[in-house]
Design a protein around this motif. Structure first.
Motif, PDB file in Angstrom:
ATOM      1  N   CYS A 298       0.850  -1.194  -0.014  1.00  0.00           N
ATOM      2  CA  CYS A 298      -0.034   0.110  -0.074  1.00  0.00           C
ATOM      3  C   CYS A 298       0.843   1.365  -0.128  1.00  0.00           C
ATOM      4  O   CYS A 298       2.112   1.350   0.637  1.00  0.00           O
ATOM      5  CB  CYS A 298      -1.154   0.063   1.235  1.00  0.00           C
ATOM      6  N   THR A 299       0.225   2.248  -0.487  1.00  0.00           N
ATOM      7  CA  THR A 299       0.811   3.711  -0.302  1.00  0.00           C
ATOM      8  C   THR A 299       0.413   4.092   1.312  1.00  0.00           C
ATOM      9  O   THR A 299      -0.586   3.643   1.754  1.00  0.00           O
ATOM     10  CB  THR A 299       0.115   4.662  -1.096  1.00  0.00           C
ATOM     11  N   VAL A 300       1.470   4.740   1.790  1.00  0.00           N
ATOM     12  CA  VAL A 300       1.299   5.200   2.971  1.00  0.00           C
ATOM     13  C   VAL A 300       1.511   6.771   3.087  1.00  0.00           C
ATOM     14  O   VAL A 300       2.275   7.417   2.320  1.00  0.00           O
ATOM     15  CB  VAL A 300       2.566   4.849   3.700  1.00  0.00           C
ATOM     16  N   MET A 301       0.409   7.504   3.606  1.00  0.00           N
ATOM     17  CA  MET A 301       0.407   8.893   3.898  1.00  0.00           C
ATOM     18  C   MET A 301       0.251   9.396   5.338  1.00  0.00           C
ATOM     19  O   MET A 301      -0.351   8.527   6.291  1.00  0.00           O
ATOM     20  CB  MET A 301      -0.769   9.491   3.201  1.00  0.00           C
ATOM     21  N   SER A 302       1.053  10.230   5.823  1.00  0.00           N
ATOM     22  CA  SER A 302       0.976  10.825   7.143  1.00  0.00           C
ATOM     23  C   SER A 302       0.761  12.079   6.984  1.00  0.00           C
ATOM     24  O   SER A 302       1.307  12.919   6.350  1.00  0.00           O
ATOM     25  CB  SER A 302       2.208  10.664   7.608  1.00  0.00           C
ATOM     26  N   VAL A 303      -0.328  12.614   7.703  1.00  0.00           N
ATOM     27  CA  VAL A 303      -0.785  13.957   7.972  1.00  0.00           C
ATOM     28  C   VAL A 303      -0.163  14.524   9.163  1.00  0.00           C
ATOM     29  O   VAL A 303      -0.493  13.639  10.254  1.00  0.00           O
ATOM     30  CB  VAL A 303      -2.238  14.077   7.881  1.00  0.00           C
ATOM     31  N   GLU A 304       0.570  15.731   9.228  1.00  0.00           N
ATOM     32  CA  GLU A 304       1.382  15.993  10.450  1.00  0.00           C
ATOM     33  C   GLU A 304       0.521  16.144  12.056  1.00  0.00           C
ATOM     34  O   GLU A 304       0.654  16.130  12.804  1.00  0.00           O
ATOM     35  CB  GLU A 304       1.678  17.274  10.242  1.00  0.00           C
ATOM     36  N   THR A 305      -1.052  16.629  11.465  1.00  0.00           N
ATOM     37  CA  THR A 305      -1.748  17.003  12.825  1.00  0.00           C
ATOM     38  C   THR A 305      -3.308  16.935  12.362  1.00  0.00           C
ATOM     39  O   THR A 305      -3.564  16.563  11.273  1.00  0.00           O
ATOM     40  CB  THR A 305      -1.444  18.452  13.167  1.00  0.00           C
ATOM     41  N   LEU A 306      -4.110  16.667  13.387  1.00  0.00           N
ATOM     42  CA  LEU A 306      -5.474  16.883  13.005  1.00  0.00           C
ATOM     43  C   LEU A 306      -5.821  18.316  12.478  1.00  0.00           C
ATOM     44  O   LEU A 306      -5.176  19.172  12.831  1.00  0.00           O
ATOM     45  CB  LEU A 306      -6.321  16.605  14.428  1.00  0.00           C
ATOM     46  N   PRO A 307      -6.697  18.205  11.336  1.00  0.00           N
ATOM     47  CA  PRO A 307      -7.129  19.506  10.830  1.00  0.00           C
ATOM     48  C   PRO A 307      -7.707  20.494  11.710  1.00  0.00           C
ATOM     49  O   PRO A 307      -7.685  21.838  11.273  1.00  0.00           O
ATOM     50  CB  PRO A 307      -7.824  19.274   9.578  1.00  0.00           C
ATOM     51  N   TRP A 308      -8.511  20.145  12.754  1.00  0.00           N
ATOM     52  CA  TRP A 308      -9.244  20.927  13.632  1.00  0.00           C
ATOM     53  C   TRP A 308      -8.550  20.844  15.074  1.00  0.00           C
ATOM     54  O   TRP A 308      -8.176  19.651  15.625  1.00  0.00           O
ATOM     55  CB  TRP A 308     -10.607  20.673  13.356  1.00  0.00           C
TER      56      TRP A 308
END
Length: 410
Positions: free
Chosen positions: A141-151
């Motif tokens: 799979c592709t792995v994506m990491s988002v730095e923080t919750l958007p809210w």
């Protein structure tokens, strides 16, 4: 209304503040088929029963409410991993970092190779943790990491209503396709899916340098505030829970700046060690806040005034528990410590060790935190070995040097 051009099966793992918000927003996107996987105790059943009678609402601080009536809620909640996950077009793990291991182990045997796996928030090290567990299960799979919750968000009524106090202006992410072979099989670009769910704000920006991404400020915000507020606490209960961000004093600001100053020193050392990668714009804490909350901060003169006048932080309190006589004591095992130290500061600390940068402020906070958590991360100035369930040291995943860190994602 936001829409996908074709049907997208969105699977969200989690049951907390972020998962509530994400479920409410994503389910209102046209052509989104949203299922929440929540395996904690009986939360899936409670959440389902509550929505049957009360519906589901996402409330914003500006007065806007997104209400879905009972019987018309457009997402479902399940604990059946085996039946839900194989149908996923995108899988978002929206839980604290200390439960990433649990969910990654649960979903990895069943997630399709064409389904990107996303940590939101990812926190430092999500990429190598997810890649390792997926590979152990022969997933590509592709792995994506988002730095923080958007809210900044809080559940006001479990399974029924979540309040969005503030929304960030921008959020960064990483994308790794190391395990993939046929990259054309993805239904959509995962960043495009997330951006469609989020709407116009926050704006997603890709950070290609994963080493630099590790230094983004999220793990360095909460522990210094917790440390400054409670390190000299006398043990006496308080009459009320103190404000968290807006209650930060100059001592908290000193430690916040100290941690980010040390992160910048590490980035400077990395520039010499890995000259072909860009380590510019490793932000100070004040710069990070201004980037993420530009329109919500009224006094931008200093870190102290940014914290005090950020509308997105209005009313957010220190984590506490209520005593039998109605007073409050700090919860020093809350995720601000339990997550941001073993899945944040100690990752940064190992990278500092790799490049020979001393980190006295980070060390001071880690030593305090490990005592409160009953763990041992540092001893005699050196990092201790950890198993995967207790932290996300690069060393735990076989990454011992900066060169191995860089080559891990090649």
């Amino acid at each position: 209304m936001a829409r996908f051009s074709e049907k997208v099966n969105v699977t969200i793992c989690g049951g907390g503040n972020g998962a509530h918000t994400l479920a409410g927003l994503s389910s209102l996107v046209e052509n989104a088929n949203v299922t929440v996987i929540d395996v904690y105790e009986d939360e899936a059943e409670r959440w389902t029963e509550t929505m049957k009678s009360m519906g589901f609402t996402v409330k914003f601080s500006d007065g806007e409410s997104l209400y879905q009536k009972p019987g018309e809620v457009k997402f479902r909640v399940s604990r059946d991993v085996k039946s839900v996950v194989p149908k996923s077009d995108i899988l978002i793990i929206c839980v604290p970092a200390y439960t990433h291991e649990t969910y990654l182990n649960l979903v990895s045997p069943y997630v399709p190779d064409a389904c990107p796996v996303i940590g939101m928030p990812g926190q430092p090290g999500f990429e190598y943790q997810a890649l390792t567990i997926l590979k152990e299960n022969d997933r590509k799979c592709t792995v994506m990491s988002v730095e923080t919750l958007p809210w900044a968000c809080r559940i006001s009524k479990y399974g029924q209503e979540v309040d969005v106090v503030g929304t960030k202006e921008e959020v960064r992410y990483t994308l790794v396709e190391k395990l993939r072979q046929d990259k054309k099989t993805l239904k959509m670009d995962p960043a495009s899916i997330i951006q469609t769910i989020l709407g116009q704000k926050p704006k997603l920006y890709r950070e290609k340098n994963i080493l630099k991404y590790t230094f983004l400020c999220i793990p360095t915000i909460h522990p210094p505030i917790m440390y400054a507020r409670w390190r000299n606490w006398d043990g006496k209960p308080l009459n009320a829970s103190p404000l968290f961000y807006q209650g930060a004093d100059e001592d908290a600001v000193k430690y916040m700046n100290g941690v980010t100053d040390e992160s910048i020193e590490i980035a400077i050392a990395l520039t010499k060690k890995v000259p072909d990668q860009d380590f510019s714009v490793v932000s100070t804490m004040q710069e990070w806040l201004l980037d993420h909350y530009t329109d919500q901060i009224t006094d931008k003169r200093s870190l102290f005034t940014c914290l005090k006048t950020n509308k997105a932080y209005d009313g957010l309190l220190h984590p506490t528990t209520k005593t039998s006589d109605g007073k409050y004591v700090p919860d020093l095992t809350y995720r601000y410590v339990r997550e941001d130290v073993p899945y944040g500061l100690i990752v940064i600390r190992q990278i500092a060790e790799m490049v020979g940068v001393e980190t006295p402020v980070i060390d001071e906070i880690i030593l305090w935190a490990q005592e409160k958590l009953g763990k041992e991360y540092l001893k005699d100035g050196k990092l201790c070995k950890l198993d995967r369930e207790n932290g996300r040291l690069p060393l735990t995943y076989g990454i011992r040097t900066i060169e191995e860190f860089v080559s891990f994602f090649a």
